[in-house]
Write an enzyme that holds these catalytic residues in place. Structure first.
Site, mmCIF file in Angstrom:
data_model
loop_
_atom_site.group_PDB
_atom_site.id
_atom_site.type_symbol
_atom_site.label_atom_id
_atom_site.label_comp_id
_atom_site.label_asym_id
_atom_site.label_seq_id
_atom_site.Cartn_x
_atom_site.Cartn_y
_atom_site.Cartn_z
ATOM 1 C CG HIS A 19 -18.169 -2.241 -28.178
ATOM 2 N ND1 HIS A 19 -18.099 -3.206 -29.835
ATOM 3 C CD2 HIS A 19 -17.610 -2.139 -27.405
ATOM 4 C CE1 HIS A 19 -16.689 -2.857 -29.763
ATOM 5 N NE2 HIS A 19 -15.811 -2.444 -28.385
ATOM 6 C CE LYS A 43 -6.446 1.551 -33.668
ATOM 7 N NZ LYS A 43 -7.582 1.617 -32.529
ATOM 8 N NE ARG A 91 -12.603 -5.440 -23.206
ATOM 9 C CZ ARG A 91 -12.210 -5.430 -25.027
ATOM 10 N NH1 ARG A 91 -12.510 -5.840 -25.435
ATOM 11 N NH2 ARG A 91 -11.063 -4.728 -24.767
ATOM 12 C CB SER A 128 -13.384 -5.166 -31.714
ATOM 13 O OG SER A 128 -14.478 -4.619 -31.566
HETATM 14 P P1 ADP Z 1 -11.057 1.716 -28.866
HETATM 15 O O1 ADP Z 1 -10.139 1.405 -30.161
HETATM 16 O O2 ADP Z 1 -11.451 3.014 -28.140
HETATM 17 O O3 ADP Z 1 -10.377 0.455 -27.548
HETATM 18 P P2 ADP Z 1 -12.592 -0.704 -29.051
HETATM 19 O O4 ADP Z 1 -13.782 -0.199 -30.115
HETATM 20 O O5 ADP Z 1 -12.073 -1.382 -28.543
HETATM 21 O O6 ADP Z 1 -12.208 1.338 -29.143
HETATM 22 O O7 ADP Z 1 -13.682 0.124 -27.708
HETATM 23 C C1 ADP Z 1 -14.245 0.694 -27.103
HETATM 24 C C2 ADP Z 1 -14.907 0.588 -25.788
HETATM 25 O O8 ADP Z 1 -15.680 -0.385 -25.731
HETATM 26 C C3 ADP Z 1 -13.420 0.629 -24.749
HETATM 27 O O9 ADP Z 1 -13.869 1.420 -23.213
HETATM 28 C C4 ADP Z 1 -13.740 -0.455 -24.783
HETATM 29 O O10 ADP Z 1 -12.779 -1.053 -23.742
HETATM 30 C C5 ADP Z 1 -14.743 -1.095 -24.267
HETATM 31 N N1 ADP Z 1 -15.005 -3.023 -24.748
HETATM 32 C C6 ADP Z 1 -14.432 -3.708 -26.217
HETATM 33 N N2 ADP Z 1 -14.751 -4.768 -25.738
HETATM 34 C C7 ADP Z 1 -16.124 -4.673 -25.281
HETATM 35 C C8 ADP Z 1 -16.766 -5.862 -24.081
HETATM 36 N N3 ADP Z 1 -16.903 -6.891 -24.874
HETATM 37 N N4 ADP Z 1 -17.890 -5.481 -23.351
HETATM 38 C C9 ADP Z 1 -17.482 -3.940 -22.767
HETATM 39 N N5 ADP Z 1 -16.589 -3.446 -22.884
HETATM 40 C C10 ADP Z 1 -16.248 -3.351 -24.391
#
Ligand code: ADP
Length: 155
Positions: A19, A43, A91, A128
């Site tokens: 992120h 959630k 990703r 995450s």
């Molecule tokens: P959500 O629950 O909305 O998917 P996340 O917190 O998992 O939220 O992810 C938020 C954003 O960050 C999404 O666009 C996700 O694809 C992106 N994201 C998550 N992990 C990575 C990573 N390792 N590299 C780049 N983008 C990421």
């Protein structure tokens, strides 16, 4: 027209180096980023909202970044914070398939377009959910989360 302010929504449970890299890249393109932590009744997050907010604010003390929480539709929060576009990270092709549907729905709902940025290859495996599982099993998450001690303190 330059992109003034974009809305980066997510659960950020926790906010990983993946992120972080997306935000850092976007800072080279847009003036301001509003990072929106989504709060959804169905959630239950592992890290509290306050802890996640504090962690992200600490990572980005810049005036160009604001951290907020939101409920309801992402596009409504985007409009409320006067952002012209949504920002999401990609990703892999699985992310793309999922994000494409959401982006199309958001476009239909509001006319708001989504800006996608690719993650760095070295960060593309960071997720995450997996980071949380490592943490819950007493594993070391420092390679995946900057300033992870702030999360641990907040628990
Ligand atoms: P959500 O629950 O909305 O998917 P996340 O917190 O998992 O939220 O992810 C938020 C954003 O960050 C999404 O666009 C996700 O694809 C992106 N994201 C998550 N992990 C990575 C990573 N390792 N590299 C780049 N983008 C990421």
């Amino acid at each position: 027209m330059a992109l003034k302010r974009v809305f980066f929504p997510g659960s950020f449970d926790p906010f990983t180096k993946g992120h972080e890299a997306i935000v850092t890249k976007a800072l080279g393109i847009v003036d301001e980023i509003v990072i929106g932590i989504g709060v959804h009744s169905t959630k239950t997050p592992f890290f509290s909202l306050e802890t996640r907010k504090h962690h992200i604010q600490h990572l980005f003390p810049s005036e160009r970044i604001k951290v907020v929480s939101f409920t309801g539709l992402t596009v409504d929060a985007c409009i409320q914070h006067q952002c012209s576009h949504l920002l999401r990270g990609l990703r892999d092709s699985k992310d793309f398939q999922y994000e494409r549907s959401i982006a199309h729905m958001n476009q239909r709902l509001s006319g708001i377009e989504t800006l996608f940025l690719l993650t760095d290859l070295s960060l593309s495996a960071i997720n995450s959910t997996i980071v949380r599982e490592i943490y819950q099993n007493q594993g070391d998450i420092t390679a995946f989360v900057t300033n992870s001690e702030l999360l641990i303190k907040g628990l």
